[in-house]
Design an enzyme around this catalytic site. Structure first.
Site, PDB file in Angstrom:
ATOM      1  CE1 TYR A  53      -3.146  -3.172   1.063  1.00  0.00           C
ATOM      2  CE2 TYR A  53      -4.158  -1.527  -0.351  1.00  0.00           C
ATOM      3  CZ  TYR A  53      -4.146  -2.802   0.189  1.00  0.00           C
ATOM      4  OH  TYR A  53      -5.145  -3.692  -0.157  1.00  0.00           O
ATOM      5  CG  HIS A 106     -13.735  -1.435  -1.809  1.00  0.00           C
ATOM      6  ND1 HIS A 106     -13.557  -1.976  -3.051  1.00  0.00           N
ATOM      7  CD2 HIS A 106     -14.819  -2.069  -1.278  1.00  0.00           C
ATOM      8  CE1 HIS A 106     -14.470  -2.914  -3.260  1.00  0.00           C
ATOM      9  NE2 HIS A 106     -15.256  -2.982  -2.194  1.00  0.00           N
ATOM     10  CG  ASN A 198     -16.125  -1.183 -18.289  1.00  0.00           C
ATOM     11  OD1 ASN A 198     -15.676  -0.672 -17.268  1.00  0.00           O
ATOM     12  ND2 ASN A 198     -15.694  -2.336 -18.754  1.00  0.00           N
TER      13      ASN A 198
END
Ligand code: NAD
Ligand code: APR
Length: 230
Positions: A53, A106, A198
Site C-alpha cells: 500500500y 473500500h 466501460n
C-alpha cells in the site's frame, strides 16, 4: 435532473496511470491478492502489506485526475445535491478533480486506521504497523482499506441513496466484487434505469438497460455534456 447514483471502479483511474485489478496486466495478475488484500494476509506479514500500500500510495501521489474525473466533478458542481458518487477506488483522484462528498466504500489510501481503537488519521508516506496510533498510542496501524472478506464502509447510506436514485450508472468496473457488483441488481429490481460505461462490455453487461463503451476520458465527458445540455 433528479438524482443520479454513480459507482466508479478502477477503470476510471486507468488513464491516470493507476493500474486496474483484472485487466491483462492488472494488480491481481502481479500480486497475490490473498497475501496483500485480506485480513489473514495482513496478520501473516504486515510489512509486506504495508509495502504494497505504500507503493500504491506513492503511485497515487504521482498520478493526476483525468478528464473523466473532471467531468464527474463538473456534474456534481452543476447539480448540487443531485449526484451521489460512490467509488470502489482507494485513490483520491475524484477529490483532486473537485468532487466532494465522495463515498469510498473500500476505504482510502490517504488514511491510516488504528486496528485497536478505530481512530483514523492522514496516512504517512511510509506506513508501518509499529507506528503508534495518535489517539490510543498503541502500535496497531493498518491501511484504511477494506480487504476481501471485510464489510465495505457506509453500506446503509449507500443503499438508501441507491433506492432514491432516478438513474444508476457504473463507470470502469468489471462487476466482479460484491456487494458493489450487486448494486445494478438492486437498481433494476426497483425499476431504476441503469447505464454501464466501460472500456468494453463487462461480464454483467446483460443486467444494464444501456451501455456506452470506450475509454472513460472520451466517453464520460461526452455523457456528462449531454446531461448538462438536457
Ligand atoms: P470476493 O467474493 O470478491 O472474493 C471471494 C474470495 O476470493 C475472497 O476471499 C478473495 O480473497 C478471493 N479472490 C477473489 N479474487 C481473487 C483473485 N483474483 N485471486 C485470488 N483470490 C481471489 O470477495 P469476498 O471475500 O466475498 O469479500 C468481499 C468483501 O471484501 C466486500 O465487502 C468487498 O467490498 C471487500 N473487498 C475489498 C477489496 C479491497 O481491496 N478494498 C477487494 C475486494 C473485496
Ligand atoms: N476506461 C473505462 N474503463 C476501463 C478503462 C478505461 N480506460 N480501462 C479499463 N477499464 C475497465 C475494464 O474493462 C474493467 O471492466 O475497468 C474495469 C476494471 O475492473 P477491475 O480491474 O476488476 O476493477 P474494479 O471493478 O474496480 O474492482 C473492484 O476489486 O480487488 C478489488 O478493491 C478492489 O475495488 C476493487 C474491486
Amino acid at each position: 435532473m433528479d438524482s443520479i447514483f454513480i459507482l466508479t471502479g478502477a477503470g476510471i483511474s486507468a488513464e491516470s496511470g493507476l493500474g486496474t485489478f483484472r485487466d491483462k496486466d492488472g494488480l491481481w495478475t502481479r500480486y497475490d491478492l490473498s497475501r496483500v488484500a485480506t485480513p489473514e494476509g495482513f496478520r501473516a506479514d504486515p510489512a509486506l502489506v504495508h509495502d504494497f500500500y505504500n507503493m500504491r500510495r506513492k503511485n497515487c501521489l504521482d498520478a493526476a485526475p483525468n478528464a473523466a474525473h473532471a467531468a464527474l466533478a463538473r456534474l456534481g458542481r452543476d447539480h448540487p445535491g443531485e449526484v451521489t458518487l460512490v467509488t470502489q477506488n482507494v485513490d483520491d483522484l475524484h477529490e483532486r478533480a473537485g468532487s466532494t462528498g465522495v463515498i469510498h466504500m473500500h476505504g482510502e489510501l490517504r488514511r491510516a486506521l488504528c486496528a485497536a481503537c478505530g481512530h483514523r488519521w492522514p496516512a504517512p508516506e511510509r506506513m508501518r504497523s509499529e507506528d503508534a496510533c495518535p489517539s490510543c498510542g498503541r502500535p496497531a496501524t493498518r491501511p484504511d482499506i477494506v480487504w476481501f472478506g471485510e464489510m465495505p464502509y457506509r453500506m446503509d447510506e449507500i443503499l438508501e441513496r441507491l433506492a432514491r436514485a432516478t438513474l444508476f450508472v457504473v463507470i470502469g468496473s468489471s462487476g466482479e466484487v460484491y456487494p458493489a457488483a450487486g448494486f445494478v441488481d438492486e437498481a433494476a429490481a426497483q425499476g431504476i434505469p441503469t447505464l454501464e460505461i466501460n472500456l468494453e462490455p463487462s461480464g454483467r453487461r446483460g443486467l444494464f438497460d444501456r451501455g456506452l463503451y470506450g475509454p472513460a476520458t472520451e466517453v464520460v465527458p461526452r455523457w456528462v455534456a449531454g446531461l448538462l445540455r438536457d
